[in-house]
Design a protein around this motif. Structure first.
Motif, PDB file in Angstrom:
ATOM      1  N   GLU A 221       0.817  -1.200   0.000  1.00 52.45           N
ATOM      2  CA  GLU A 221       0.000   0.000   0.000  1.00 52.45           C
ATOM      3  C   GLU A 221       0.858   1.260   0.000  1.00 52.45           C
ATOM      4  O   GLU A 221       2.039   1.231   0.310  1.00 52.45           O
ATOM      5  N   PHE A 222       0.212   2.385  -0.309  1.00 53.88           N
ATOM      6  CA  PHE A 222       0.926   3.647  -0.471  1.00 53.88           C
ATOM      7  C   PHE A 222       1.659   4.051   0.810  1.00 53.88           C
ATOM      8  O   PHE A 222       2.814   4.492   0.758  1.00 53.88           O
ATOM      9  N   GLY A 223       1.034   3.900   1.947  1.00 51.87           N
ATOM     10  CA  GLY A 223       1.632   4.332   3.203  1.00 51.87           C
ATOM     11  C   GLY A 223       1.848   3.213   4.188  1.00 51.87           C
ATOM     12  O   GLY A 223       1.841   3.459   5.404  1.00 51.87           O
ATOM     13  N   ASN A 224       2.057   1.992   3.710  1.00 48.52           N
ATOM     14  CA  ASN A 224       2.308   0.858   4.601  1.00 48.52           C
ATOM     15  C   ASN A 224       3.826   0.671   4.735  1.00 48.52           C
ATOM     16  O   ASN A 224       4.485   0.214   3.805  1.00 48.52           O
ATOM     17  N   PRO A 225       4.407   0.975   5.904  1.00 51.91           N
ATOM     18  CA  PRO A 225       5.869   0.922   6.036  1.00 51.91           C
ATOM     19  C   PRO A 225       6.402  -0.408   6.549  1.00 51.91           C
ATOM     20  O   PRO A 225       7.553  -0.475   6.984  1.00 51.91           O
ATOM     21  N   VAL A 229      10.298  -1.170   7.395  1.00 51.39           N
ATOM     22  CA  VAL A 229      10.718  -1.472   8.770  1.00 51.39           C
ATOM     23  C   VAL A 229      11.684  -2.652   8.776  1.00 51.39           C
ATOM     24  O   VAL A 229      12.727  -2.626   9.449  1.00 51.39           O
ATOM     25  N   GLN A 230      11.369  -3.694   8.027  1.00 49.79           N
ATOM     26  CA  GLN A 230      12.252  -4.860   7.974  1.00 49.79           C
ATOM     27  C   GLN A 230      13.566  -4.549   7.273  1.00 49.79           C
ATOM     28  O   GLN A 230      14.626  -5.064   7.656  1.00 49.79           O
ATOM     29  N   ALA A 231      13.513  -3.685   6.250  1.00 49.48           N
ATOM     30  CA  ALA A 231      14.747  -3.312   5.556  1.00 49.48           C
ATOM     31  C   ALA A 231      15.665  -2.494   6.460  1.00 49.48           C
ATOM     32  O   ALA A 231      16.887  -2.701   6.473  1.00 49.48           O
TER      33      ALA A 231
END
Length: 528
Positions: A221-225, A229-231
């Motif tokens: 999604e456009f604003g799903n981080p 976060v995992q990166a």
């Protein structure tokens, strides 16, 4: 005789022109005439293409332009105004470099080819990162072919957190492309300049973008981080001695701002910068872009999705390829239609409460409640510098910018320039050369923030030593624990923003509460 004279006439004309061009005023007159003719032809072309005409002022001196910095009065803001010299040198350029449409063509739409010589001496090495749900994101490490000194120093990571070229563990700059995931010439030049200044740039590619394989039947999604976060956790674990920074390009700021708000004091970043950011995702998708740019972005997005017909449903891909706007594509991919919403509600009524947990997609309004970039802006605990231009043709007007957020939050700072286009900010020096002002400002901003935080750390360390000397060693344990709790205490120092979260995400709202008069204390614990 006349025939001989007519044969020599072209040569005589060339000789006459060469003699006349020896005078400076004639040369200047000819250059200005050619430039004005080209400018008129470009204006006519923009009108035929129905592109908004944005007047470009003539370049006469630095005194006619300035950078407007909107921020809350804090120690960091005062330190930034004093030591960040790029803020005193706004982007100034003549036409055609200053034209926002030409900047978009050359910086965002111009094709890039493989090869270090064609990409400013930068090539990329890719790391594919496997996520928890089986998806894959890519990390492209920018590698310089000419600067061997920086390359050899990257192989060792002994202790110490130092920014710059002369450090054995250079700071890592996470670069987030726009929402389309395209590696633009603007982004490549940013990587090249970051390498020259001793940073370690890495480009984050979302699943299914930038040539990254799509192993899940859905995009992000456009604003799903969650993927970011995992990166960041991966970078933090593999480079524990390097400082982490982040820069976003255009609509990619929606992901970066969402990450900063959702993670808060646990983001592991020291500072962040957003170039031409999108503050309101729903407004940006509903905003009517110039048809040429919208059509090019739509075609590029369809070609990108068409590559993954095996991973996605063939029926879904066929529907997406028939969409006529970016909003329709976003709504079809991530939101439920009215018919499917009614069917889902009927199935919940018949089957029971357990099936409600398997609800697939929200509606358009509910989707943006979870994906707006500034939905958790009051939780941001990292200094963020945003760069905007008044002549940006790809973003809504500056009246929609949430200035109240920058006036009340000590972590947000906004720099507004008169010219710069979208991710352009071309600056012309006195010798006729051009540079990217936004790249120079963002990297200098990182250095200034690092210096400021280093000074604050030394002050805090001296205060702890003095406190221990006066109170005794029995308070040393409590002092250490208080440092660990400091990240949690940061959230309690901002009661105004916490109660006004929903108002921040609405561009038409204005703050009516008075600003808090308590002095803000900067702490470094949230970057640990």
């Amino acid at each position: 005789m006349w025939e001989f004279f007519l044969c020599l006439l072209p040569s005589l004309m060339l000789i006459l022109v060469k003699i006349l061009l020896r005078w400076n005023w004639i040369r200047h007159l000819a250059d200005s005439t050619v430039q004005q003719c080209g400018r008129c032809m470009w204006i006519m072309a923009c009108r035929l293409l129905k592109l908004p005409h944005i007047p470009v002022s003539e370049f006469r001196g630095e005194c006619q332009a300035e950078v407007r910095l909107i921020c809350k009065t804090t120690a960091l803001a005062n330190h930034l105004k004093k030591h960040c010299y790029a803020l005193a040198q706004p982007p100034l350029a003549r036409w055609p470099q200053a034209d926002p449409h030409l900047q978009i063509i050359t910086n965002l739409m111009w094709p890039t080819k493989e090869g270090a010589e064609l990409q400013g001496g930068v090539r990329f090495k890719r790391d594919n990162l496997l996520l928890v749900d089986g998806g894959i994101v890519a990390l492209d490490w920018a590698v310089s072919l000419t600067d061997q000194q920086v390359q050899t120093k990257r192989d060792h990571h002994p202790g110490g957190r130092v920014l710059g070229l002369h450090s054995s563990n250079p700071a890592i700059v996470i670069i987030i492309p726009n929402a389309l995931g395209r590696v633009t010439p603007h982004l490549i030049r940013l990587c090249h300049q970051a390498l020259q200044q001793g940073f370690y740039p890495v480009v984050f590619h979302r699943r299914g973008q930038g040539g990254c394989p799509l192993t899940t039947p859905h995009y992000q999604e456009f604003g799903n981080p969650s993927d970011l976060v995992q990166a960041v956790a991966y970078l933090r674990s593999h480079h524990p001695s390097s400082t982490l920074l982040a820069i976003s390009e255009g609509s990619g700021s929606g992901l970066l701002l969402s990450y900063l708000g959702e993670c808060g004091s646990s983001s592991h970043l020291m500072a962040a910068a957003c170039i031409s950011p999108v503050f309101h995702g729903q407004l940006w998708f509903e905003y009517e872009l110039p048809w040429l740019y919208h059509w090019i972005a739509l075609i590029y997005r369809k070609l990108q999705i068409n590559r993954y017909t095996t991973a996605l449903s063939s029926v879904m891909v066929a529907k997406i390829l028939h969409c006529n706007s970016l909003r329709d594509m976003e709504e079809l991919m991530f939101c439920a239609t009215k018919q499917s919403a009614h069917r889902m509600s009927d199935s919940v009524d018949h089957v029971g409460k357990d099936s409600s947990r398997l609800s697939t997609k929200p509606d358009w309004a509910s989707y943006w409640e979870k994906n707006e970039p500034l939905r958790d802006a009051d939780e941001v605990a990292v200094p963020v510098l945003c760069l905007c231009s008044r002549d940006d043709p790809l973003l809504p007007p500056l009246s929609t910018v949430p200035e109240a957020l920058f006036h009340n939050s000590p972590y947000f700072m906004l720099a507004i320039t008169e010219q710069g286009g979208h991710c352009g900010f071309i600056h012309e020096n006195r010798h006729g050369g051009t540079t990217s002002w936004s790249h120079f400002l963002a990297l200098e901003y990182f250095r200034v923030v690092a210096d400021f935080i280093g000074v604050e750390e030394k002050k805090g360390f001296k205060d702890d030593i003095a406190h221990r000397g006066s109170q005794g060693l029995r308070h040393s344990t409590s002092a250490v624990l208080s440092k660990r709790r400091r990240a949690t205490l940061l959230r309690k120092e901002r009661p105004i923003l916490g109660s006004r979260r929903r108002q921040i995400s609405t561009p038409s709202d204005i703050f009516t509460l008075e600003e808090e008069q308590v002095d803000f204390t900067w702490n470094r614990s949230y970057t640990r």
